[in-house]
Design a protein around this motif. Sequence first.
Motif, PDB file in Angstrom:
ATOM      1  N   GLN A 349      10.349  -7.642  20.581  1.00 20.02           N
ATOM      2  CA  GLN A 349      10.617  -8.919  21.228  1.00 20.02           C
ATOM      3  C   GLN A 349      10.979 -10.005  20.212  1.00 20.02           C
ATOM      4  N   LYS A 350      11.698 -11.027  20.685  1.00 21.69           N
ATOM      5  CA  LYS A 350      12.017 -12.174  19.840  1.00 21.69           C
ATOM      6  C   LYS A 350      10.788 -13.070  19.753  1.00 21.69           C
ATOM      7  N   ILE A 351      10.112 -13.064  18.630  1.00 19.08           N
ATOM      8  CA  ILE A 351       8.895 -13.856  18.501  1.00 19.08           C
ATOM      9  C   ILE A 351       9.227 -15.340  18.348  1.00 19.08           C
ATOM     10  N   SER A 352      10.482 -15.665  18.116  1.00 17.64           N
ATOM     11  CA  SER A 352      10.894 -17.074  18.134  1.00 17.64           C
ATOM     12  C   SER A 352      10.824 -17.665  19.540  1.00 17.64           C
ATOM     13  N   THR A 353      10.766 -16.820  20.575  1.00 19.95           N
ATOM     14  CA  THR A 353      10.484 -17.309  21.920  1.00 19.95           C
ATOM     15  C   THR A 353       9.022 -17.731  21.973  1.00 19.95           C
ATOM     16  N   PRO A 354       8.717 -18.991  22.253  1.00 17.41           N
ATOM     17  CA  PRO A 354       7.331 -19.458  22.148  1.00 17.41           C
ATOM     18  C   PRO A 354       6.338 -18.651  22.983  1.00 17.41           C
ATOM     19  N   THR A 355       6.719 -18.239  24.183  1.00 17.39           N
ATOM     20  CA  THR A 355       5.794 -17.473  25.012  1.00 17.39           C
ATOM     21  C   THR A 355       5.524 -16.088  24.425  1.00 17.39           C
ATOM     22  N   ASN A 356       6.446 -15.543  23.651  1.00 18.36           N
ATOM     23  CA  ASN A 356       6.211 -14.262  22.988  1.00 18.36           C
ATOM     24  C   ASN A 356       5.190 -14.409  21.865  1.00 18.36           C
ATOM     25  N   LEU A 357       5.327 -15.464  21.070  1.00 21.68           N
ATOM     26  CA  LEU A 357       4.356 -15.693  20.005  1.00 21.68           C
ATOM     27  C   LEU A 357       2.967 -15.928  20.592  1.00 21.68           C
ATOM     28  N   ALA A 416       6.378  -7.943  10.295  1.00 21.34           N
ATOM     29  CA  ALA A 416       6.236  -9.376  10.029  1.00 21.34           C
ATOM     30  C   ALA A 416       7.355  -9.898   9.141  1.00 21.34           C
ATOM     31  N   GLN A 417       7.823  -9.082   8.242  1.00 21.12           N
ATOM     32  CA  GLN A 417       8.894  -9.528   7.343  1.00 21.12           C
ATOM     33  C   GLN A 417      10.210  -9.771   8.070  1.00 21.12           C
ATOM     34  N   SER A 418      10.430  -9.078   9.171  1.00 13.65           N
ATOM     35  CA  SER A 418      11.681  -9.243   9.905  1.00 13.65           C
ATOM     36  C   SER A 418      11.546 -10.111  11.146  1.00 13.65           C
ATOM     37  N   ALA A 419      10.322 -10.496  11.515  1.00 13.28           N
ATOM     38  CA  ALA A 419      10.103 -11.276  12.728  1.00 13.28           C
ATOM     39  C   ALA A 419      10.561 -12.720  12.552  1.00 13.28           C
ATOM     40  N   THR A 420      10.901 -13.359  13.663  1.00 14.10           N
ATOM     41  CA  THR A 420      11.315 -14.762  13.657  1.00 14.10           C
ATOM     42  C   THR A 420      10.286 -15.603  14.406  1.00 14.10           C
ATOM     43  N   TYR A 421      10.315 -16.914  14.160  1.00 11.62           N
ATOM     44  CA  TYR A 421       9.425 -17.820  14.880  1.00 11.62           C
ATOM     45  C   TYR A 421      10.014 -19.220  14.873  1.00 11.62           C
ATOM     46  N   ALA A 422       9.663 -19.985  15.910  1.00 12.21           N
ATOM     47  CA  ALA A 422      10.077 -21.384  15.965  1.00 12.21           C
ATOM     48  C   ALA A 422       9.291 -22.159  14.912  1.00 12.21           C
ATOM     49  N   LEU A 423       9.997 -22.971  14.132  1.00  9.37           N
ATOM     50  CA  LEU A 423       9.351 -23.630  12.996  1.00  9.37           C
ATOM     51  C   LEU A 423       9.006 -25.083  13.288  1.00  9.37           C
TER      52      LEU A 423
END
Length: 515
Positions: A349-357, A416-423
Motif C-alpha cells: 500500500q501507499k503509506i503516503s496515504t494518511p489512512t494507510n499510515l 521501510a527503505q522504499s516506503a513513502t509518507y506525508a511529511l
Amino acid sequence: MTRTVDKAIIANRSAMVGKYEAAGVDAIEAALQRLIAADGKRHLTTEILYIDDTAHMAAFGASPVLGPADERGAKAAVDAIADTLNPDYILLLDGPDVLPQIQLNAIPGLSDGDAKTETDLPYACATGAFSRQARAYLAATRVVGRLPMPPGRPDAGVLVRMIDRCASHQPRPKAGDLPFFAISADVWRVSTQLSLNAVFGSHAALHVSPDDCHDRIDDALRHPVHFINCHGAKADHRFYGQRADDYPVAMESHRVAPHVTEGAVVAAECCYGAMLYDKELISDHPPICMSYLENGAIAFVGSTNIAYGPADRNAQADLICQFFLEEVLKGASTGRALLRARQRFAQDQKISTPTNLKTLAQFVLYGDPSLRVVEAAPGGLVAEAAGDDDDILASDQESSRKLRRVALKSDGIAIAQSATYALREAGIDGNRKAVERFETVARQRGYNGKPTVFSVSGGSSFRTASKLMDRAPQIAVIVEETTGNGTEGKIPRYHVLTAHILGDGITAIEECESR
C-alpha cells in the motif's frame, strides 16, 4: 550476556503491585512460572524481565522506567532487552496503566478527531531515537503481543486465568478449513464479502447487520475464527451495524462472552475495537476485546482508535485483518502473523496515504504472540525429524524459527527503505492544475471541503529514486465528518479522499470511511 531467551515477558512489577497488591502479583507470578514450564515443553526458553528493576535493567546497560506512564523509558528498555537477547517473541504483560502503549501524534493530513494513536507498534521496531511520529516506525521487525487487562481493574484472578490458558493452549490440527464467524455492517457488505473470499474462499456464512445480531448470531460465535467489520465507538462495549443513517447494535461484550470457544482468534476492523478502558468509570461492561480474551480467545487483533476502509473494495483495515488471518491459518504464531501482516501492508500500500499510515500504527495484537491457532504445516528437516530424537526436532524448530526472524528483520528494513509518507504541509503553486482537478472530482463525489496539500518523503531507497524525478510528489487530502444515529446518540463518521499528485498529473485517488 550469553543466556538464550526465546520469549521475553516484559513486565513492571511495582506497577502491578500498585494495581493488584502484593498477593495479586504473587498469584500472577505463580501463573507465569506455569507458563514458563509449559513453554519449556514447547522448546521455548521464557524469562520474565522487570523493566522497573534496577538490577534487571543494568544487565542490559539500560535504566529502569520512571513509572508506568514512562513511554520513552519503556521503549528504551524493550530495545535494550531485544538488542541483547534477540528473543523470538516479546510478550508485553498487562494494560497501558502498567506498561504503556506509545501515544503517537496525529497523522499529517488526517483531521479526524484522534489527537493521538495509542499503539504497541514502536516496540516491534528497532528504531534509534524515540519518536511520536508514526512514520518513524515503518521498519517492523519484531514479533510482539500484549496480554492485557483494562486500566483500573484490580482482579488479578482474571489475568491469572488468561496466563494459564496460554500455558494450556494446544493448536488445532491443520486438517481442512476451520468454521468461521463473520459479521458486517450492511453498508460494507461487498467489502466484507471480498475479504472473506480472500481468507476463507467463501462468503456464504456472512452475517449482516441489520438484521443479524444477538440471538441470531450466537450459535456462530462458537466458531474458532472471527472476522468482524462493524462500527465501533469510543469506550463502548458494543459494535454496530449500519443501514443508511441508522446504526443498530450488532454485538455486545456481555452477550459475546458465553459463546467464546477456547483457542479462538479474532480480527476486528471496528473503530476502537482494541481500546482498553476502565468499565467501572465508563460502562457496566468490559470492551469486546476483553470479553473475548477473558472467555477463551487466544488472540484479538484490532484498532485502538478510528479505523478506515472503503465500502466496495479492500484497503486499510480490511487488508491488515485479512493478512493477519491468512498467516494464522497457514500455521504462523499469532505474533508472527501480525508482523507479516504489517510488512505485507507496508509493502503493498501507499503509506503516503494518511489512512494507510494510521492503519499500520493503530492495529495491535492482544494475546501471547508465541501461540498458534493451527499447527504449522510440516516441511523440510523438521518433518524429517518428526520420528527421531526429540532434541533433534527441537533444534530443527529453533533453527527454522531463527532463520524466519532473520528474514523478517531483513524484509522489514527493506520495506521501510522504499516506503513513502506525508511529511509536511506544502503549497500548491507547482501543482495547482492537479489540485484544482482534484477539487472538481471531490465535488462530484459529494465533498465540500478544501484539500490540504502535503509534501511526500520516504525511506532511503525512495529518496534516492526521487532525485531522478524533476517534480516532487505530493498528496492532497479532504476529510469530512458526518453523523449517524446510534443506540445512545450520534456516532461520528469520517470520509477521506486522497489524491496522489506528481506535477500536473494525478496518479491515483483513494477514498475510504471510518469503521
